[in-house]
Design an enzyme around this catalytic site. Structure first.
Site, PDB file in Angstrom:
ATOM      1  N   ASP A 159       0.833  -1.202   0.000  1.00  0.00           N
ATOM      2  CA  ASP A 159       0.000   0.000   0.000  1.00  0.00           C
ATOM      3  C   ASP A 159       0.873   1.259   0.000  1.00  0.00           C
ATOM      4  O   ASP A 159       0.587   2.237  -0.694  1.00  0.00           O
ATOM      5  CB  ASP A 159      -0.921  -0.012   1.229  1.00  0.00           C
ATOM      6  CG  ASP A 159      -1.675  -1.326   1.337  1.00  0.00           C
ATOM      7  OD1 ASP A 159      -2.465  -1.625   0.436  1.00  0.00           O
ATOM      8  OD2 ASP A 159      -1.435  -2.072   2.307  1.00  0.00           O
ATOM      9  N   HIS A 187      -4.526  -3.221   6.595  1.00  0.00           N
ATOM     10  CA  HIS A 187      -4.363  -3.503   5.160  1.00  0.00           C
ATOM     11  C   HIS A 187      -5.730  -3.920   4.616  1.00  0.00           C
ATOM     12  O   HIS A 187      -6.033  -5.092   4.449  1.00  0.00           O
ATOM     13  CB  HIS A 187      -3.347  -4.616   4.913  1.00  0.00           C
ATOM     14  CG  HIS A 187      -3.403  -5.113   3.496  1.00  0.00           C
ATOM     15  ND1 HIS A 187      -2.980  -4.353   2.427  1.00  0.00           N
ATOM     16  CD2 HIS A 187      -3.877  -6.259   2.957  1.00  0.00           C
ATOM     17  CE1 HIS A 187      -3.193  -5.013   1.303  1.00  0.00           C
ATOM     18  NE2 HIS A 187      -3.733  -6.172   1.597  1.00  0.00           N
TER      19      HIS A 187
HETATM   20  P1  NAX Z   1      -3.127 -18.077  -3.764  1.00  0.00           P
HETATM   21  O1  NAX Z   1      -4.473 -18.648  -3.477  1.00  0.00           O
HETATM   22  O2  NAX Z   1      -2.616 -18.073  -5.164  1.00  0.00           O
HETATM   23  O3  NAX Z   1      -2.041 -18.846  -2.876  1.00  0.00           O
HETATM   24  C1  NAX Z   1      -2.230 -19.142  -1.536  1.00  0.00           C
HETATM   25  C2  NAX Z   1      -1.505 -20.456  -1.264  1.00  0.00           C
HETATM   26  O4  NAX Z   1      -1.585 -20.727   0.139  1.00  0.00           O
HETATM   27  C3  NAX Z   1      -2.114 -21.653  -1.989  1.00  0.00           C
HETATM   28  O5  NAX Z   1      -1.113 -22.379  -2.688  1.00  0.00           O
HETATM   29  C4  NAX Z   1      -2.713 -22.471  -0.851  1.00  0.00           C
HETATM   30  O6  NAX Z   1      -2.698 -23.881  -1.115  1.00  0.00           O
HETATM   31  C5  NAX Z   1      -1.777 -22.100   0.289  1.00  0.00           C
HETATM   32  N1  NAX Z   1      -2.311 -22.379   1.620  1.00  0.00           N
HETATM   33  C6  NAX Z   1      -3.579 -22.325   2.059  1.00  0.00           C
HETATM   34  N2  NAX Z   1      -3.654 -22.687   3.343  1.00  0.00           N
HETATM   35  C7  NAX Z   1      -2.396 -22.959   3.742  1.00  0.00           C
HETATM   36  C8  NAX Z   1      -1.831 -23.394   4.953  1.00  0.00           C
HETATM   37  N3  NAX Z   1      -2.589 -23.657   6.021  1.00  0.00           N
HETATM   38  N4  NAX Z   1      -0.493 -23.574   5.009  1.00  0.00           N
HETATM   39  C9  NAX Z   1       0.280 -23.364   3.934  1.00  0.00           C
HETATM   40  N5  NAX Z   1      -0.206 -22.969   2.748  1.00  0.00           N
HETATM   41  C10 NAX Z   1      -1.528 -22.766   2.650  1.00  0.00           C
HETATM   42  O7  NAX Z   1      -3.130 -16.618  -3.151  1.00  0.00           O
HETATM   43  P2  NAX Z   1      -2.115 -15.407  -3.430  1.00  0.00           P
HETATM   44  O8  NAX Z   1      -2.609 -14.585  -4.547  1.00  0.00           O
HETATM   45  O9  NAX Z   1      -0.732 -15.942  -3.490  1.00  0.00           O
HETATM   46  O10 NAX Z   1      -2.327 -14.541  -2.117  1.00  0.00           O
HETATM   47  C11 NAX Z   1      -1.902 -15.023  -0.865  1.00  0.00           C
HETATM   48  C12 NAX Z   1      -2.448 -14.168   0.256  1.00  0.00           C
HETATM   49  O11 NAX Z   1      -1.933 -12.847   0.194  1.00  0.00           O
HETATM   50  C13 NAX Z   1      -3.956 -14.009   0.255  1.00  0.00           C
HETATM   51  O12 NAX Z   1      -4.426 -14.186   1.575  1.00  0.00           O
HETATM   52  C14 NAX Z   1      -4.163 -12.587  -0.185  1.00  0.00           C
HETATM   53  O13 NAX Z   1      -5.385 -12.067   0.261  1.00  0.00           O
HETATM   54  C15 NAX Z   1      -2.976 -11.918   0.434  1.00  0.00           C
HETATM   55  N6  NAX Z   1      -2.555 -10.616  -0.105  1.00  0.00           N
HETATM   56  C16 NAX Z   1      -2.063  -9.704   0.756  1.00  0.00           C
HETATM   57  C17 NAX Z   1      -1.524  -8.495   0.341  1.00  0.00           C
HETATM   58  C18 NAX Z   1      -0.940  -7.528   1.324  1.00  0.00           C
HETATM   59  O14 NAX Z   1      -0.497  -6.462   0.890  1.00  0.00           O
HETATM   60  N7  NAX Z   1      -0.869  -7.798   2.627  1.00  0.00           N
HETATM   61  C19 NAX Z   1      -1.555  -8.121  -1.078  1.00  0.00           C
HETATM   62  C20 NAX Z   1      -1.692  -9.262  -2.001  1.00  0.00           C
HETATM   63  C21 NAX Z   1      -2.599 -10.371  -1.540  1.00  0.00           C
HETATM   64  O15 NAX Z   1      -3.911 -10.078  -1.895  1.00  0.00           O
END
Ligand code: NAX
Length: 332
Positions: A159, A187
């Site tokens: 951000d 966030h």
């Molecule tokens: P994806 O759905 O592509 O990847 C998430 C991965 O986490 C998947 O491979 C899933 O199998 C894995 N996963 C789920 N539960 C798990 C667990 N208990 N242990 C280990 N792995 C696990 O999501 P992606 O686009 O990579 O985003 C990841 C996260 O970042 C989301 O929660 C998203 O909302 C968050 N974000 C946060 C941002 C920030 O600035 N703080 C910005 C970007 C993003 O939106």
């Protein structure tokens, strides 16, 4: 040569993971002289994809990458790590109840918190990226009481960088000539991107962003909304949420934390509030911070006007609500 540092990335088979692990392996996170061993954690359904990412990391022949672990075992993933980047989680999607989402995150972060507490290196630095990032970080903190508060943070640097980007576009200057924007709070769309203290340097003269933009109306409305809604705009355009910018900002966050912020400038990090600026202690809230010798400190003494105060309170209230929702799931 430096001993390798161990970095765990959870959710490493996901989109952010796929952008993030090569950056870490190239030294973007810990510097070009720091060898790394990557620990990648994901869950059973993503096991094969995770193996594929490991194959690609081997194929890329990164000079700094001294080892790769790909695992679905949280203890193996967390053992001896110096840095933990928590990208895996359970973000809210359309039609899902907030309570169900929170309850899922509580169980995920509870387990990962205990694994980190028991098995990570003593001074492990933790960055939570997965949404709701601030509250997931707080859950992690609650279930890892022996990890110092100051070692648990969440990502608002994306951000922060988005705010720098919007100002640089508006003024048609390079983004590195803009500094000291602030992201306050959560966030989420209630975050408050604040340029009251930001400056821009043109022809080696520094002036305030508000003077340079000289359009208070834009700064107080469109600018704020654009930064708050940028994630949604990326999803509309890409049909996928931001990944490369999130990965890059996660590297910025850890790099500055470990190696320090440049003199005279600060960055935004979600950190455990100590009550600064009247933000209740006990929330993970995004503040302006400077970093030195591996420690962050909240920038003190900034003047907060009434406009800012109202926005800071709104995002505080949302975090208080999220916190109480999370706590209500603790005994389930
Ligand atoms: P994806 O759905 O592509 O990847 C998430 C991965 O986490 C998947 O491979 C899933 O199998 C894995 N996963 C789920 N539960 C798990 C667990 N208990 N242990 C280990 N792995 C696990 O999501 P992606 O686009 O990579 O985003 C990841 C996260 O970042 C989301 O929660 C998203 O909302 C968050 N974000 C946060 C941002 C920030 O600035 N703080 C910005 C970007 C993003 O939106």
């Amino acid at each position: 040569a430096n001993d390798p540092k161990r970095v765990v990335v959870t959710g490493a088979a996901g989109q952010i993971g796929y952008a993030l692990v090569p950056m870490i392996a190239r030294g973007v996170m810990l510097g070009p002289d720091q060898p790394v061993i990557l620990h990648m954690l994901d869950i059973e359904p993503a096991k094969e994809a995770l193996e594929g990412v490991k194959m690609e990391l081997i194929d890329a022949a990164f000079p700094l990458l001294k080892g790769v672990i790909a695992t679905t075992d949280v203890v193996e993933a967390c053992t001896d790590v110096d840095i933990a980047v928590m990208v895996g989680g359970f973000p809210r999607t359309e039609g899902m109840e907030r309570r169900d989402v929170m309850s899922n995150n509580v169980s995920i972060y509870k387990a990962q918190a205990s694994a980190l507490e028991k098995h990570a290196s003593a001074n492990c630095k933790v960055l939570v990226v997965a949404n709701p990032a601030n509250t997931n970080a707080l859950i992690l903190k609650e279930f890892a009481p022996s990890i110092p508060d100051k070692n648990i943070t969440c990502l608002t640097r994306l951000d922060h960088n988005r705010a720098l980007g919007q100002i640089s576009e508006k003024l048609d200057v390079h983004v590195s000539d803009v500094k000291n924007v602030i992201i306050w709070g959560n966030h989420s769309s209630t975050q408050y991107p604040d340029v009251s203290h930001a400056t821009v340097t043109t022809d080696s003269r520094e002036m305030s962003v508000s003077k340079a933009v000289s359009n208070d109306q834009w700064l107080k409305t469109e600018f704020i909304a654009t930064v708050q809604q940028r994630g949604a705009a990326i999803i509309r355009a890409r049909k996928l949420s931001s990944a490369l910018s999130a990965a890059s900002s996660a590297c910025d966050h850890i790099r500055d934390w470990v190696l320090g912020t440049p003199k005279g400038s600060w960055v935004s990090m979600g950190v455990y509030s100590d009550g600064s600026y009247g933000i209740p202690a006990g929330l993970i809230y995004s503040f302006p911070v400077t970093c030195e010798k591996g420690e962050w400190s909240i920038v003190q003494g900034l003047k907060i006007d009434e406009f800012s105060r109202t926005k800071m309170d709104a995002t505080t209230n949302e975090l208080i609500e999220e916190k109480s929702l999370a706590y209500s799931c603790f005994n389930e």
